[in-house]
Scaffold this motif. Structure first.
Motif, mmCIF file in Angstrom:
data_model
loop_
_atom_site.group_PDB
_atom_site.id
_atom_site.type_symbol
_atom_site.label_atom_id
_atom_site.label_comp_id
_atom_site.label_asym_id
_atom_site.label_seq_id
_atom_site.Cartn_x
_atom_site.Cartn_y
_atom_site.Cartn_z
ATOM 1 N N ARG A 11 10.406 -16.393 3.673
ATOM 2 C CA ARG A 11 10.073 -15.776 4.961
ATOM 3 C C ARG A 11 8.921 -14.798 4.766
ATOM 4 N N GLY A 12 8.003 -14.764 5.746
ATOM 5 C CA GLY A 12 6.888 -13.828 5.669
ATOM 6 C C GLY A 12 5.910 -14.051 6.806
ATOM 7 N N LYS A 13 4.794 -13.297 6.788
ATOM 8 C CA LYS A 13 3.750 -13.412 7.803
ATOM 9 C C LYS A 13 2.711 -14.433 7.355
ATOM 10 N N THR A 27 3.166 -14.268 2.173
ATOM 11 C CA THR A 27 3.746 -13.386 1.163
ATOM 12 C C THR A 27 5.244 -13.282 1.404
ATOM 13 N N SER A 28 6.035 -13.602 0.399
ATOM 14 C CA SER A 28 7.489 -13.556 0.549
ATOM 15 C C SER A 28 7.959 -12.129 0.781
ATOM 16 N N ASP A 29 8.742 -11.927 1.838
ATOM 17 C CA ASP A 29 9.229 -10.570 2.089
ATOM 18 C C ASP A 29 10.365 -10.177 1.158
ATOM 19 N N ARG A 30 10.850 -11.121 0.330
ATOM 20 C CA ARG A 30 11.864 -10.778 -0.678
ATOM 21 C C ARG A 30 11.219 -10.389 -1.996
ATOM 22 N N ALA A 53 5.363 -14.601 12.218
ATOM 23 C CA ALA A 53 6.421 -14.540 11.205
ATOM 24 C C ALA A 53 7.005 -15.942 11.081
ATOM 25 N N GLU A 612 3.899 -0.355 3.630
ATOM 26 C CA GLU A 612 4.767 -0.691 4.755
ATOM 27 C C GLU A 612 5.998 0.203 4.785
ATOM 28 N N MET A 614 10.037 0.730 5.448
ATOM 29 C CA MET A 614 11.220 -0.086 5.202
ATOM 30 C C MET A 614 12.440 0.823 5.073
ATOM 31 N N ASP A 676 9.840 -2.510 10.859
ATOM 32 C CA ASP A 676 9.051 -3.731 11.037
ATOM 33 C C ASP A 676 8.107 -3.602 12.227
ATOM 34 N N ASN A 679 5.280 -1.251 11.392
ATOM 35 C CA ASN A 679 4.306 -1.901 10.505
ATOM 36 C C ASN A 679 3.327 -2.748 11.316
#
Length: 802
Positions: A11-13, A27-30, A53, A612, A614, A676, A679
């Motif tokens: 998952r990512g943008k 870019t992986s959000d993990r 997203a 960012e 979080m 989120d 950001n």
């Protein structure tokens, strides 16, 4: 869900390169992949747009090699749950507390393992660049606001996205139709409804907006559709261009409407008073003093830009008997006025940040708050949230005894009375010894320290000047330590404009100077933000709203390393922020050409990821780190007038002081959701500000073209190359198709694989040919682009001659 659990979904943008049929990256959000996931084709983008997203399915590596896969179609309205996502394993090493320099500088109280330095950490599995295909576009959330209140049923409307651009006519036998060509070159053309019409002049000169409805791009369509196409105005007109950028980046917030203003009036009403100049002022009521620490007798002052109206931070300093100093950072107590769930709170959350454009400001809070009740103006009492600490003269914060004292850092609500409103220029004059060197106040040069900015009451100019110099001395020592510790500074050139009396026409354009007085304030704001982050982590756990900065994109950094080696024979070590800064410092010492330093810095900024917000509980502690500052954690506490995350931080900090975190108004999921949103709005605000700068720069060049300017090539394409122009402080793409009347060109690859272009001049006289490669110096003319969207245009003159 099975694919996500197996980490075959990421998952990512989505980031699409601004090229025809451009590649895209996610870019992986993990954080489990060092390199971004590559989406090679528009087919594999599966109708997702730049900025969406998305969920991406990782391709089996044998299929990646073939490059041909059958795209998995997933309905755009399908819901994918991520509650059970796995955390990426992080290999522990030493802790930040075990680093002696970290202890001197920051004295971390939280034991967090330190990841291996640099952007290369990870196993072989996570360091190779994987390929993928988009299988799901996440439908964006819609927040209620003054412009679209929930009781008007906007939530029942399909989410949409506003696109700004110009019209392109497509001729065909049964009648012309139009595409909308977005200003954002990373977006495709959009098909306009059949009823859209425009004259040839409108095509060439007008700006249009339209709406794209999420999910309306069907499988069988080559291009996405748009609806509600409307003409916005004329290109090259300041007001129309500004309205267009506000709409394009979704920061067109409009005026504050009645419920918000009523809420603000109720919040400030008890302290409002009429001043001698017949303008409304504000002061705290006796009831507001209860439970607050009284700093009104301290010598507190502000240092801000000359034109600043919303002063949200103030400082004080005191020399202590033990040789240390006490530093106080006092921040406007916005959370006193903006209560959770109120109309002004919801609107501030929606806006998330103040947007600063060249000719105007789009505020996060209404004027009665941001410029009156909350602004820490001089000679008036104000409510503040303070962070006060003791530190050493060498810039370190570690206690001389090696043991943390209970009173080394104090946080709490306070009341202050600033004695002077300094600006950066005045503070710099004080630091440089150009004023307040022993002369009487009436003998001082008003241009060096304007009378309106001098202290009044019991505090004197000599006392304030001594405080500024003491703060500067400590800040300088601390700044040196920070860069020894691995802090990274990539400071691009920021332009400042002086406008004509009409408030629209740019009269002057020059780089904005960064002085020691700016750096003085920065050092203490950084430290206050760090101390508050530490308090939130130790007392609020996963609820802590932090600001993390991930390492840069590995591929981009390696490309800069390769270019620097090939172009100027210089080795850059990219393994950590410390080694990067050390490389830049060495380049500054060894290279006589300051321009080369500017160019390398400009290139290094491109692969840097943005910091960012979080929720601490949403990420492993090792990933909280701030890469550029090289510290284990960080937050934003110091600007609640213009940043909504700071308001949340203030509320949570007070909850930790009241031992009331368990009843806090937000849970971890809510903190992450707001993070989120903030950001997204922070990035949109930056893009709007950059676009505003570019519009005014182009208009300035329209009136005053700049001939014979030095430009340095930073990257080379097939028919274009990017040129950094120091006089403009920015990079501009030069299009060779616009120069066909004067030259021919041929692109080729050098022996090392580097792309180059050979230019051949058609006419005789002067230069005959140029090989374009990175670091080639050219002479260019800087102009205004003739067709919308307005922008800077470069015309090649020839090779640069010293």
């Amino acid at each position: 869900l099975a694919l996500y659990a197996k980490k075959q979904l990421v998952r990512g943008k989505l980031r699409v390169l601004p090229q025809k049929a451009g590649k895209a990256f996610v870019t992986s959000d993990r954080g489990e992949f060092v390199k971004d996931i590559l989406i090679e084709t528009t087919l594999q983008q599966n109708r997702a747009l730049d900025g969406d997203a998305v969920f991406v399915e990782l391709l089996p590596q044998e299929e990646e090699e073939e490059g041909i896969v059958e795209v998995t179609q997933v309905l755009l309205n399908t819901s994918i749950s991520t509650n059970d996502e796995e955390k990426a394993p992080v290999p522990p090493t030493t802790t930040w507390q075990e680093d002696s320099l970290q202890r001197r500088l920051w004295d971390p109280q939280v034991a967090i393992s330190k990841l291996p330095d640099g952007p290369r950490q990870g196993t072989l599995e996570t360091t190779i660049q994987r390929k993928g295909q988009v299988v799901h576009v996440v439908v964006p959330k819609q927040l209620p606001s003054e412009l679209q209140p929930a009781d008007q049923g906007f939530l029942q409307r399909a989410p949409h996205r506003t696109i700004v651009g110009r019209l392109n006519r497509m001729k065909r036998k049964n009648g012309d139709f139009f595409f909308l060509q977005p200003n954002n070159k990373s977006l495709p053309q959009f098909v306009c409804p059949p009823n859209v019409t425009a004259t040839k002049q409108e095509e060439q000169e007008c700006l249009y907006k339209a709406e794209y409805v999420h999910g309306s791009w069907k499988e069988a369509d080559a291009k996405p559709p748009c609806i509600n196409v409307q003409k916005m105005g004329m290109s090259c007109n300041v007001e129309d261009e500004t309205q267009a950028l506000l709409v394009e980046f979704d920061v067109d917030h409009g005026d504050f409407l009645a419920p918000v203003l009523k809420n603000v009036d109720e919040a400030v009403q008890s302290g409002m008073e009429m001043q001698p100049n017949q303008e409304f002022g504000w002061r705290p009521t006796p009831e507001m003093y209860k439970g607050r620490r009284d700093f009104r007798q301290e010598r507190i002052f502000t240092i801000d830009p000359t034109t600043a109206k919303d002063l949200d931070d103030a400082l004080h300093v005191k020399a202590l008997p033990d040789g240390r100093v006490e530093i106080g950072v006092h921040i406007a107590d916005v959370s006193h006025f903006v209560k959770p769930g109120t109309a002004v709170d919801e609107e501030a959350m929606r806006r998330a940040t103040t947007v600063y454009l060249v000719d105007r400001t789009v505020p996060m809070l209404p004027r009665p708050l941001c410029e009156i009740a909350c602004s820490l103006n001089e000679n008036v009492e104000r409510l503040a949230f303070s962070c006060v600490w003791r530190m050493n003269m060498d810039g370190s914060v570690e206690s001389p005894s090696g043991k943390k004292q209970d009173d080394d850092v104090w946080y709490g609500k306070s009341v202050i009375k600033s004695c002077a409103r300094l600006d950066y220029a005045t503070a710099q004059n004080i630091i440089d010894g150009q004023v307040a060197t022993g002369e009487q106040a009436h003998e001082m040069d008003d241009s060096s320290w304007p009378t309106s900015r001098r202290p009044s009451g019991k505090h004197t100019v000599d006392e304030v000047a001594a405080d500024v110099r003491l703060m500067h001395k400590v800040a300088q020592a601390r700044r040196r330590l920070r860069f020894q510790n691995g802090a990274l500074a990539l400071n691009g050139i920021k332009l400042a404009f002086q406008l004509e009396e009409d408030g629209e026409t740019p009269m002057l354009c020059a780089p904005y100077p960064i002085r020691d007085s700016n750096r003085l304030v920065e050092e203490y704001m950084l430290l206050a933000n760090y101390f508050v982050a530490q308090r939130l982590i130790t007392h609020a756990g996963g609820l802590a709203l932090l600001r993390h900065h991930p390492p840069p994109l590995m591929d981009g950094i390696e490309q800069v390393v390769s270019v620097a080696k090939e172009g100027i024979g210089f080795d850059i070590d990219p393994t950590s922020s410390r080694s990067l800064q050390a490389s830049l410092s060495r380049l500054g010492r060894e290279c006589d050409d300051e321009l080369v330093m500017q160019c390398v810095t400009e290139m290094l900024m491109t692969p840097m990821k943005p910091a960012e917000y979080m929720a601490a509980g949403s990420m492993e502690p090792e990933l909280w780190r701030h890469f550029a500052l090289n510290i284990p954690f960080y937050t934003h506490f110091t600007s609640p007038i213009r940043r909504y995350p700071d308001v949340i931080v203030h509320r949570l900090l007070q909850a930790t002081l009241d031992d009331d975190v368990h009843t806090f108004s937000m849970d971890q999921a809510a903190v992450q959701s707001v993070s989120d949103h903030c950001n997204e709005k922070k990035m949109a605000s930056k893009k709007a500000q950059d676009r505003s700068d570019r519009v005014f720069l182009a208009l300035y060049l329209r009136r005053k073209p700049m001939k014979g300017q030095l430009g340095v090539v930073l990257s080379v394409g097939e028919k274009t190359f990017s040129v950094f122009v120091p006089a403009l402080g920015c990079s501009v793409k030069l299009f060779l198709d616009e120069h066909k009347d004067m030259l021919t060109f041929e692109s080729y690859s050098a022996k090392n694989g580097e792309r180059r272009i050979r230019l051949q001049r058609k006419s005789s006289g002067g230069w005959s040919s140029i090989d374009i490669k990175v670091f080639t110096k050219l002479s260019v003319t800087c102009l205004c682009k003739e067709k919308p969207p307005i922008d800077v245009r470069l015309k090649l003159e020839g090779p640069w001659t010293e």
